[in-house]
Design an enzyme around this catalytic site. Structure first.
Site, mmCIF file in Angstrom:
data_model
loop_
_atom_site.group_PDB
_atom_site.id
_atom_site.type_symbol
_atom_site.label_atom_id
_atom_site.label_comp_id
_atom_site.label_asym_id
_atom_site.label_seq_id
_atom_site.Cartn_x
_atom_site.Cartn_y
_atom_site.Cartn_z
ATOM 1 N N HIS A 55 49.998 23.120 -9.083
ATOM 2 C CA HIS A 55 50.030 23.265 -7.629
ATOM 3 C C HIS A 55 50.817 22.087 -7.064
ATOM 4 O O HIS A 55 50.868 21.005 -7.660
ATOM 5 C CB HIS A 55 48.617 23.245 -7.047
ATOM 6 C CG HIS A 55 47.810 24.451 -7.400
ATOM 7 N ND1 HIS A 55 46.655 24.772 -6.731
ATOM 8 C CD2 HIS A 55 47.971 25.413 -8.333
ATOM 9 C CE1 HIS A 55 46.144 25.873 -7.234
ATOM 10 N NE2 HIS A 55 46.921 26.278 -8.225
ATOM 11 N N GLU A 57 50.201 19.992 -4.754
ATOM 12 C CA GLU A 57 49.402 18.779 -4.566
ATOM 13 C C GLU A 57 49.225 18.025 -5.882
ATOM 14 O O GLU A 57 49.362 16.801 -5.936
ATOM 15 C CB GLU A 57 48.010 19.116 -4.018
ATOM 16 C CG GLU A 57 48.010 19.819 -2.695
ATOM 17 C CD GLU A 57 47.913 21.345 -2.841
ATOM 18 O OE1 GLU A 57 48.714 21.937 -3.591
ATOM 19 O OE2 GLU A 57 47.039 21.934 -2.187
ATOM 20 N N CYS A 85 43.124 23.945 -2.458
ATOM 21 C CA CYS A 85 42.082 24.686 -3.176
ATOM 22 C C CYS A 85 41.041 23.685 -3.693
ATOM 23 O O CYS A 85 41.242 22.466 -3.610
ATOM 24 C CB CYS A 85 42.713 25.472 -4.331
ATOM 25 S SG CYS A 85 43.245 24.435 -5.715
ATOM 26 N N CYS A 88 42.532 21.089 -6.180
ATOM 27 C CA CYS A 88 43.375 20.085 -5.530
ATOM 28 C C CYS A 88 42.554 19.143 -4.665
ATOM 29 O O CYS A 88 42.818 17.937 -4.629
ATOM 30 C CB CYS A 88 44.476 20.759 -4.728
ATOM 31 S SG CYS A 88 45.671 21.628 -5.777
#
Length: 151
Positions: A55, A57, A85, A88
């Site tokens: 992801h 992040e 999410c 993260c």
């Protein structure tokens, strides 16, 4: 608040657009130190890297930690186009990121305002200052356009 008033969110949106062009879910993140220097800017790369943890992040946290030679990013700010999410959000906490700015809320997969609300648990090691809705209109429009094209 429009992204134009936050140059780091504008850069995060550019990273999200690049992710969309690669066929990735259009999420972008920018990590900035306390002096306003961009340490890392990335978009999602889960498909490209065959890595479900890639992801935006996570990628910027990894890159900045490597640069800083530290697992802690105290004093840093993370700008991301979509509510992080749970994975993260936990990484943000573990990295001790000081401030989180995010654009669109994520009722289905979010981990901050929705879902498990990671930062509200007593077991959470660190809670960043959180500012939501930064560049929300642009972030939401990009996500809607991406998913509409898939249907």
């Amino acid at each position: 608040m429009p992204a134009e008033t936050n140059p780091f969110m504008t850069l995060a949106l550019e990273q999200a657009q690049a992710a969309a062009r690669r066929g990735e879910v259009p999420v972008g993140a920018v990590l900035v130190d306390g002096k306003g220097t961009v340490l890392a800017a990335q978009g999602n790369r889960t498909i490209e890297l065959s890595d479900p943890t890639a992801h935006a992040e996570i990628l910027v946290i990894r890159q900045a930690c490597e640069q800083q030679q530290s697992q802690r990013l105290s004093g840093c700010a993370l700008h991301v186009t979509l509510e992080p999410c749970p994975m993260c959000a936990t990484a943000i906490s573990f990295a001790r990121i000081h401030t989180l700015y995010y654009g669109a809320s994520d009722p289905k997969g979010g981990g901050i305002a929705y879902g498990p609300r990671i930062f509200s648990h007593s077991t959470c090691h660190h809670r960043p200052d959180i500012y939501e809705g930064i560049g929300e209109t642009q972030s939401s429009a990009l996500l809607r356009k991406f998913f509409k094209a898939l249907r």
